[in-house]
Design a protein around this motif. Structure first.
Motif, PDB file in Angstrom:
ATOM      1  N   ALA A 223       1.864   6.947   0.607  1.00  0.00           N
ATOM      2  CA  ALA A 223       0.818   6.022   0.167  1.00  0.00           C
ATOM      3  C   ALA A 223       0.858   5.876  -1.350  1.00  0.00           C
TER       4      ALA A 223
ATOM      5  N   SER B 240       0.791  -1.226   0.000  1.00  0.00           N
ATOM      6  CA  SER B 240       0.000   0.000   0.000  1.00  0.00           C
ATOM      7  C   SER B 240       0.824   1.277   0.000  1.00  0.00           C
TER       8      SER B 240
ATOM      9  N   ARG C 191      -3.531  11.640   4.512  1.00  0.00           N
ATOM     10  CA  ARG C 191      -4.007  11.367   3.153  1.00  0.00           C
ATOM     11  C   ARG C 191      -2.881  10.905   2.233  1.00  0.00           C
TER      12      ARG C 191
ATOM     13  N   VAL D 106       1.055   1.796   5.823  1.00  0.00           N
ATOM     14  CA  VAL D 106      -0.111   2.500   5.292  1.00  0.00           C
ATOM     15  C   VAL D 106      -1.261   1.514   5.414  1.00  0.00           C
ATOM     16  N   GLY D 107      -2.256   1.864   6.239  1.00  0.00           N
ATOM     17  CA  GLY D 107      -3.365   0.934   6.464  1.00  0.00           C
ATOM     18  C   GLY D 107      -2.882  -0.323   7.150  1.00  0.00           C
ATOM     19  N   ARG D 108      -3.268  -1.479   6.625  1.00  0.00           N
ATOM     20  CA  ARG D 108      -2.896  -2.744   7.281  1.00  0.00           C
ATOM     21  C   ARG D 108      -1.605  -3.341   6.758  1.00  0.00           C
TER      22      ARG D 108
ATOM     23  N   ARG E  84      -3.374   9.772  11.172  1.00  0.00           N
ATOM     24  CA  ARG E  84      -4.269   9.577  10.029  1.00  0.00           C
ATOM     25  C   ARG E  84      -3.937  10.650   9.001  1.00  0.00           C
TER      26      ARG E  84
ATOM     27  N   PRO F  29      -8.470   9.186   0.825  1.00  0.00           N
ATOM     28  CA  PRO F  29      -9.078   9.378   2.146  1.00  0.00           C
ATOM     29  C   PRO F  29      -8.039   9.183   3.251  1.00  0.00           C
ATOM     30  N   THR F  30      -8.280   9.808   4.381  1.00  0.00           N
ATOM     31  CA  THR F  30      -7.341   9.650   5.490  1.00  0.00           C
ATOM     32  C   THR F  30      -7.353   8.209   5.975  1.00  0.00           C
ATOM     33  N   ARG F  31      -6.172   7.736   6.334  1.00  0.00           N
ATOM     34  CA  ARG F  31      -6.024   6.399   6.892  1.00  0.00           C
ATOM     35  C   ARG F  31      -4.794   6.394   7.780  1.00  0.00           C
ATOM     36  N   THR F  32      -4.661   5.375   8.577  1.00  0.00           N
ATOM     37  CA  THR F  32      -3.539   5.291   9.504  1.00  0.00           C
ATOM     38  C   THR F  32      -2.253   5.043   8.723  1.00  0.00           C
TER      39      THR F  32
END
Length: 130
Positions: free
Chosen positions: A69, A51, A97, A118-120, A95, A74-77
């Motif tokens: 990213a 990701s 973008r 980024v994410g999971r 969080r 959209p915002t994500r961890t």
């Protein structure tokens, strides 16, 4: 056409050329700063994962990292951390973008451990730049 008109046209052409060169340099500098995410120095490692990608830079004993990213939106961890051997990691987690970081530590000639997520999905370098 008289010589005054020729000189005015040449002066105008030179001014337009100079202005376009300045704008070109400014745009290039901004693109490089955005690509680096605010890190100074030369890129020494790229740590890709599903990701995103974590970029690692080095300059005068300092190591800097930023996680970007692959699909900004959209915002994500997101997170990035740099740990010089013998020290605690310096972390930027939140969080976002587009990117997490930059995070900079003074490593001198010590190894560093870089992590990014980024994410999971995430990446971990192990001890590098020894």
């Amino acid at each position: 056409m008289d010589s005054g008109a020729i000189r005015r046209r040449l002066a105008l052409a030179a001014a337009v050329l100079a202005a376009s060169g300045v704008l070109g340099l400014t745009a290039t500098g901004a693109a490089q700063a955005e690509q680096a995410g605010g890190c100074a120095g030369r890129e020494v490692r790229t740590l890709p994962f599903k990701s995103g990608v974590t970029h690692v830079y080095k300059r005068n004993g300092y190591v800097c990292a930023v996680t970007v990213a692959r699909q900004p939106g959209p915002t994500r961890t997101m997170s990035v951390s740099v740990q010089a051997r013998g020290n605690r990691p310096v972390v930027d987690k939140g969080r976002y973008r587009h990117h997490a970081g930059p995070v900079t530590v003074h490593a001198g000639h010590r190894c560093v451990w870089i992590k990014g997520s980024v994410g999971r999905y995430s990446v971990s370098s192990g001890w590098i730049l020894c």
